[in-house]
Structures are given as C-alpha cells and as structure tokens.
Design an enzyme around this catalytic site. Sequence first.
Site, PDB file in Angstrom:
ATOM      1  N   CYS A 382      -1.545   0.500  -4.363  1.00 31.78           N
ATOM      2  CA  CYS A 382      -2.138   1.453  -5.302  1.00 31.78           C
ATOM      3  C   CYS A 382      -1.806   1.079  -6.750  1.00 31.78           C
ATOM      4  O   CYS A 382      -2.355   0.107  -7.258  1.00 31.78           O
ATOM      5  CB  CYS A 382      -1.725   2.877  -4.953  1.00 31.78           C
ATOM      6  SG  CYS A 382      -2.848   4.114  -5.657  1.00 31.78           S
ATOM      7  N   HIS A 508      -3.443   3.009   0.528  1.00 30.59           N
ATOM      8  CA  HIS A 508      -2.059   3.185   0.990  1.00 30.59           C
ATOM      9  C   HIS A 508      -1.950   2.793   2.462  1.00 30.59           C
ATOM     10  O   HIS A 508      -2.022   3.658   3.348  1.00 30.59           O
ATOM     11  CB  HIS A 508      -1.635   4.652   0.833  1.00 30.59           C
ATOM     12  CG  HIS A 508      -1.440   5.079  -0.589  1.00 30.59           C
ATOM     13  ND1 HIS A 508      -0.205   5.126  -1.187  1.00 30.59           N
ATOM     14  CD2 HIS A 508      -2.333   5.451  -1.540  1.00 30.59           C
ATOM     15  CE1 HIS A 508      -0.340   5.529  -2.446  1.00 30.59           C
ATOM     16  NE2 HIS A 508      -1.623   5.727  -2.681  1.00 30.59           N
ATOM     17  N   GLU A 510       0.575   2.065   4.211  1.00 28.27           N
ATOM     18  CA  GLU A 510       1.770   2.604   4.880  1.00 28.27           C
ATOM     19  C   GLU A 510       1.464   3.885   5.658  1.00 28.27           C
ATOM     20  O   GLU A 510       2.153   4.220   6.624  1.00 28.27           O
ATOM     21  CB  GLU A 510       2.885   2.866   3.852  1.00 28.27           C
ATOM     22  CG  GLU A 510       2.676   4.030   2.892  1.00 28.27           C
ATOM     23  CD  GLU A 510       1.858   3.717   1.645  1.00 28.27           C
ATOM     24  OE1 GLU A 510       1.899   4.511   0.679  1.00 28.27           O
ATOM     25  OE2 GLU A 510       1.160   2.683   1.633  1.00 28.27           O
TER      26      GLU A 510
END
Length: 535
Positions: A382, A508, A510
């Site tokens: 990001c 993102h 993750e």
Amino acid sequence: MSKYIFVTGGVTSSLGKGIIAASLAKLLQARGFKVTIQKFDPYINIDPGTLNPYEHGECYVTEDGAETDLDLGHYERFLNVPTSQANNVTTGRIYQHVIEQERAGAYLGKTVQVVPHITDEIKRRMQLLGQTGEYDIVITELGGTVGDIESLPFIEAVRQLRWELGNSDSLVIHLTLVPYLAAAGELKTKPTQHSVKTLLEYGIQPDILVCRTEHKLTQDIRKKLAQFCNVNINAVVESIDASTIYDVPLNMLREQLDKTALAKLKLSTKHDPDLESWKTFLGKLKNPTNEVNIGLVGKYVELPDAYKSITEAFVHAGAINETKVKVKYIAAESINKENVSEKLKDLDGVLVAPGFGERGLEGKLSAIQYVRENKVPFFGICLGMQCSVIEFGRNVLGLKGANSFEMDEKTAHPVINLMEEQKSIKNMGGTMRLGAYDCEIKKGTKAYTIYGKTKITERHRHRYEFNNDYLKQYEEAGMIASGINPKTGLVEIVELKNHPFFVAGQFHPELKSTVANPHPLFVNFVAASLANKKN
C-alpha cells in the site's frame, strides 16, 4: 436451526477471547460442523476505520469492504473462511440504525429505549448469520470485559436471547483470569468468582469457564471454581500460556472444550476432529531449518498489533519455507540517509508497511533507495508501494520533488495522485477504496511467477493511486506495472526488472494469508530473503 455460543470476558481485557473463539471454531470445523464467528464491539465508533492503530491495533478489511476488528483476522486465519460486514458489529452501528429507524417513524411514536429497542437490534444482528442456513454453529465474541458500562446492552441482549432460544440451543463461555501471586506462591480464584458473580447479577449463568493462567490448574482449584461458579468440573477449562497462538486449538482439544460445548448443545461428538494439516503446519513452524531477519519499516512499530496480519502472514510463509522469520520493527522516523546502511545492514529482506500521513515518509524513501541500490529483497504494501514509486521518481527518473498528493498537494510531480472518485468525498469513515478488486497480471513478470496465474483478486484500503500520466516514463526506466485493475487501469503491482526481488502492491495481501493458504507474495519474499542470506 443454528446453535449459538457466546464468549464473554472477565477480570481484564486482552485475555484472548478472539483466539479462544477461533480455536473452538477450528475444532468444531475439524469435526465437520459449519461454523462462523462474529465480534460485537462495545465502542461507539461505527467501525474501527477511523481509529488510530495505537488505539485498537490494525483495521482488518473483509472481502466485501468492511473495516473491522483485528479479531476477524484471527477468525479467517484459523478457519480459512472469509468473513463479511455481518461478522463485526459495534455499538455505534446499532445506535445509528435505531436512530435512523426512529427518524423514519418506524417506532410509531414510542419512547425509544435501550430495552427493548437497542437490545432488539443487537439480538436481530446476533441471529443474522444463523438465519442464512449456512451455519450449524454461530460463535459470538463480546468485546470488552463484563462489568464495563458500555457492554451492558450486549450482555442483556444475550440474556434475553438465551431465554428465547431455549436450553440446548445456546451456551455461554466465560473467559477469565486465574492470576498467580508470586509472594504467596499460589493461584488465586477470587477474581474469577467476582467476575462470574457480576455475570450472574446480569442474569447470565456461564456454562463453561476458560481460565487463562501461567501455571497449571490443580484439581482442587478446578473443584473450587466449579463449586463457587455453578459449573460442572469438566467445564472448567485450563488455557495456559502457549508459545504460539496456533497451539491453542490443540490445547483446547486436550481440555475437551469442543466436546463439552457439543454435549451442552446436544450435538454429536462421534466424529473426531481431523487436524492433520494443522499439526503438519505446527511441526514446520516449531522445527525450522533456517532463519531470516526481515526489517519491517513503519510508523506504528511501538505497537506490533498495528501490523498483526503482516506478522501472522510471515508466520505462515515461514512455516512453508521451514524458516524462522525474525521480524525487526524499525521506526521509519529513525531512518535517514546518513544512518540507513547501519540500520539495514544486517537484514536479509525489508518490508515497508502500510500507513497514512507524512510522518516517517523520508525514512521510508531512504530505506527503499538503500534496498534498491544494494539488491536487498524488498516488499512494499500500500503506502510502501507508493513510497517505492516516489523514490524511483526522485532518484532514477530525476523528477525533482516527486511526491504523493497526500503528502504535498503542491508537488510538481504527483506520481501518486488522489483517485478521481475520492475528490468529492468529505467524510473519512468507510469512504476509501475498500475490499476485493480484480487484478490482471502480465505474463513473464515476477508477479506472474509468484501467483502462477493472470487473474487474481486482492483487498484494498486506500485513497491514492499511481498516476498513470507517468507510467510510460517509469516502464522505460525499468519499473514496470505488472498488475493492473482491468476496469479502471489502476496500477496494482510494480516491480523492478533488474533486481532479485523488488515487488510492491497497492493492495493488502497480508489480509488473505491463512494457515491453510499462506499468501504467495509472502512465501516468495521469505524465500528470496533466505536466498539473499545464503549468498
């Protein structure tokens, strides 16, 4: 009809209700039940989207674009099932709905009160997922601690709902603390007794006690807790400190938490839980053959919970690579051109983390310049991706003062610009580009090698984007856009051609990493960092 399990907490916060809820859900799922978990948070914010990470840890974003509590990340990582807007409800959202209903005249002139109007709305939302017909069991975690003034309406709603549902269709698990007093050399049950007494005053009898403790509970202590708290002795469950949160499901299996819960709900216990893949993951996690040091450069490093999903994604990726990933948190503000090589010299890879605002920007740029020039594996997420674009613009393309419009509205080179649809927005909460979006990956790129396919979706949370006016210039100089949103042309992934691993995403990744499906970007970044260490 769905059965309901409510998880409350007592004595103190941060005992790990989310981990207990996720662990129980994992065990029930492993027995073949369809399970989901929801979190009810007692704060008045509509969602955690406007909260500083120091206040509440990271903001977890679901596929459907809900900004939610970080516990939903645990739910997804354990169960490998996506959550949604329906899985996280706050006091703010409840009151907002009730007030909107009142303004619309839905209550026919009645005096609007906490009971029944607020509690009715809480009960309605508690049952939404159960009414879809998709789940056998719905686990509801209540945020906060019993006795908190703000959690009272939720406790009252649970009392009413249990009365309406009947005996074997719901149960309450109370997570509590049994502290060890070193001076006396013994465990103390009194805090738990007081906590349960408070719950009883509100009309709720817990069915199971899960006791967080640093020392094993003796049979005498279990007996005492059972006697004073009106529970069966086999419903006093020990939750001892574990070396990793991924041990907790197996600890709860040993304590038979799932069996006790199923017996109380009158559900079958004949199928033993299938946890083979979980045990394989734990075996790899606990017996690594290698070790890497990865630097996480960010703004909120004093509170690791601000990057919870990133650190857990490293756990998953480390296990697959049979490598212990040691994450070194580095405050972006502490880095400058003079000390950058000293700060980063012992690292095998560097991740520049997401965030908002200008603080620490120059430190992030210095870190990226160092890893780019010294061929250290780099992963940007990001704002980390946006910083890699700014750094490349300034130091490779010679775009003097290149910046993000977020940091400098007067910059001559806004290489990162405000998204067109964001320009008219005034409200901060829930107005970013949120949730899952498509991305097309170009063949022959590092990103294609990593994902092994051309069509992917990833979750977003941002307002600013790569400025495509500069795209040709960047690609000619060696920074290529390897992932593009097919609808908007938005640049999703950038990478460097002449670098062992330099990949950054506007999304993102993750948020999608789970025990069962570690994210390929993290897996490959850890592998690249390991290769760099060996070289």
